[in-house]
Scaffold this active site. Structure first.
Site, PDB file in Angstrom:
ATOM      1  N   PHE A 189       0.758  -1.287   0.046  1.00 49.54           N
ATOM      2  CA  PHE A 189       0.002   0.006  -0.004  1.00 49.54           C
ATOM      3  C   PHE A 189       1.043   1.094   0.020  1.00 49.54           C
ATOM      4  O   PHE A 189       1.714   1.494   0.900  1.00 49.54           O
ATOM      5  CB  PHE A 189      -0.991  -0.159   1.235  1.00 49.54           C
ATOM      6  CG  PHE A 189      -1.833  -1.087   1.279  1.00 49.54           C
ATOM      7  CD1 PHE A 189      -3.124  -0.939   0.656  1.00 49.54           C
ATOM      8  CD2 PHE A 189      -1.384  -2.473   1.747  1.00 49.54           C
ATOM      9  CE1 PHE A 189      -4.101  -2.210   0.620  1.00 49.54           C
ATOM     10  CE2 PHE A 189      -2.379  -3.436   1.875  1.00 49.54           C
ATOM     11  CZ  PHE A 189      -3.479  -3.360   1.343  1.00 49.54           C
ATOM     12  N   VAL A 235       2.380  -1.802   4.460  1.00 50.49           N
ATOM     13  CA  VAL A 235       1.978  -0.419   4.321  1.00 50.49           C
ATOM     14  C   VAL A 235       3.553   0.410   4.282  1.00 50.49           C
ATOM     15  O   VAL A 235       4.333   0.234   5.251  1.00 50.49           O
ATOM     16  CB  VAL A 235       1.464   0.073   5.659  1.00 50.49           C
ATOM     17  CG1 VAL A 235       0.932   1.604   5.532  1.00 50.49           C
ATOM     18  CG2 VAL A 235      -0.157  -0.523   5.611  1.00 50.49           C
ATOM     19  N   CYS A 236       3.646   1.267   3.171  1.00 49.47           N
ATOM     20  CA  CYS A 236       4.689   1.935   3.207  1.00 49.47           C
ATOM     21  C   CYS A 236       5.015   2.843   4.351  1.00 49.47           C
ATOM     22  O   CYS A 236       4.183   3.844   4.619  1.00 49.47           O
ATOM     23  CB  CYS A 236       5.033   2.804   1.887  1.00 49.47           C
ATOM     24  SG  CYS A 236       6.252   4.102   1.816  1.00 49.47           S
ATOM     25  N   VAL A 237       6.091   2.739   4.871  1.00 52.13           N
ATOM     26  CA  VAL A 237       6.401   3.552   6.061  1.00 52.13           C
ATOM     27  C   VAL A 237       6.422   5.080   5.889  1.00 52.13           C
ATOM     28  O   VAL A 237       5.948   5.897   6.630  1.00 52.13           O
ATOM     29  CB  VAL A 237       7.698   3.194   6.852  1.00 52.13           C
ATOM     30  CG1 VAL A 237       9.117   3.256   6.060  1.00 52.13           C
ATOM     31  CG2 VAL A 237       7.924   3.925   8.156  1.00 52.13           C
ATOM     32  N   ALA A 266       2.979   6.339   5.047  1.00 54.79           N
ATOM     33  CA  ALA A 266       2.145   6.274   6.295  1.00 54.79           C
ATOM     34  C   ALA A 266       2.522   7.277   7.274  1.00 54.79           C
ATOM     35  O   ALA A 266       1.613   7.851   7.907  1.00 54.79           O
ATOM     36  CB  ALA A 266       2.387   4.805   6.809  1.00 54.79           C
TER      37      ALA A 266
END
Lengths: 100, 119, 128
Positions: free
Chosen positions: B39, B77-79, B82
């Site tokens: 994501f 989820v991409c840090v 995010a």
């Protein structure tokens, strides 16, 4: 290459760009608002027609149905697939390119 | 076949996440493996467990979590994306984890196909 | 097979396709972040600028007036990450009244036809 186009051709140039850059032998699947491009009476019909000889065209049935287009005449040669058909196309072609 | 999926949009404004979910479900139904869903951009909002759509509407956050639990799908989820959007560990729905963009590239290398959904 | 590859078993052709202008949406900036990360994986990486994506490379971007970070200098740093294949579609440049001289980094300008062949040969295409 399997290309997907998810924009109406009347709103964005997405389908136009995809048609310009899709190499011979690839497939174009119209999904989401991209299915408006499949309408036989639409402005994109002519451009799709020009590339029918070297590209395969598909439209996602559930997206057509959701938009009230199940019974609408589509550009000649466009095949309707469901999500499983989408998966088959993604597996058949060696890569996927989303035109967003 | 091993599929990786990239989702670039959140669960509400665009159809992208819905399409990605339907694709993932169909791929699994056909006996393929969905090794990872990554994501990115506003797609990180798919992981927000605080989202409360009306009860008569589909809840994609929950649907992704269930898919992960039933079919061992890695939801990443991409840090960087995010943190910008306030998605942190304490709001993550079950099955999601936060990691780096390298996980997207790795899915491209290890998987047979990377399929992208966005807007 | 090149012997100095980090993992010689898996080298795939990755293409990042940029078709969106900068600043109006976040896609251009976040796509660039993906390109930078991909460089660490020793894959065969290329970056395409087509349609409004060519505006990402326009010289003279000056962003303080909109209070956003000007990320365009990073395109000039890609070379240092061994990302050397930057392709710009000629038709997209022309349609926007731009020439190669308007771009802030050295690129390869390709016709649609040439670009479509390179696209068709990719293993992974990431677009935003």
């Amino acid at each position: 290459m399997l290309h997907t186009v998810n924009k109406s051709p009347l709103e964005r140039n997405t389908l136009e760009s995809c048609l310009r850059l899709a190499a011979k032998g690839s497939a174009i699947l119209l999904i989401e608002d991209g299915v408006y491009g499949a309408l036989a009476a639409g402005q994109a019909a002519k451009e799709i027609g020009k590339r029918k000889a070297d590209l395969k065209f598909y439209a996602l049935g559930p997206d057509l149905a959701a938009r009230g287009l199940s019974e609408s005449p589509l550009v000649d040669g466009i095949e309707i697939v469901d999500y499983e058909g989408f998966v088959d196309l993604a597996a058949e072609y060696e890569a996927h390119q989303a035109w967003l | 076949m091993k599929f990786g999926i990239l989702v670039n949009e959140g669960p509400f404004t665009h159809q992208a996440s819905d399409s990605a979910y339907q694709f993932a479900k169909a791929a699994i139904a056909k006996g393929h493996e969905v090794m990872r869903v990554f994501f990115y951009h506003d797609g990180v909002n798919n992981a927000n467990k605080l989202a409360e759509p009306p009860t008569d509407d589909r809840n994609l956050v929950k649907l992704w979590s269930e898919l992960a639990a039933e079919h061992n799908v890695d939801l990443v989820v991409c840090v960087a994306a995010a943190l910008r959007r306030g998605i942190k560990d304490d709001v993550l729905a079950p099955g999601f984890r936060i990691s780096g963009l390298g996980q997207l590239i790795e899915a491209g290398i290890v998987g047979d196909r990377l399929v992208t959904f966005g807007d | 097979m090149e012997e100095d590859d980090f993992n010689p078993e898996v080298v795939k052709r990755f293409m990042f396709v940029n078709r969106k202008a900068p600043y109006g949406t976040v896609y251009a900036l976040e796509s660039l972040e993906t390109v930078l990360i991909s460089a660490a994986f020793d894959q065969d990486v290329s970056v395409v600028f087509a349609d409004d994506g060519v505006f990402q490379l326009k010289k003279g971007q000056d962003t303080p007036g909109i209070n956003m970070k000007n990320f365009s200098p990073t395109f000039r740093a890609l070379d240092g990450y061994d990302v050397e294949k930057l392709y710009v579609e000629k038709e997209s440049l022309e349609a926007r009244g731009l020439t190669e001289d308007d771009l802030l980094v050295d690129v390869e300008v390709l016709s649609s036809k040439e670009l479509s062949k390179i696209m068709a040969a990719q293993d992974v295409v990431i677009s935003n």
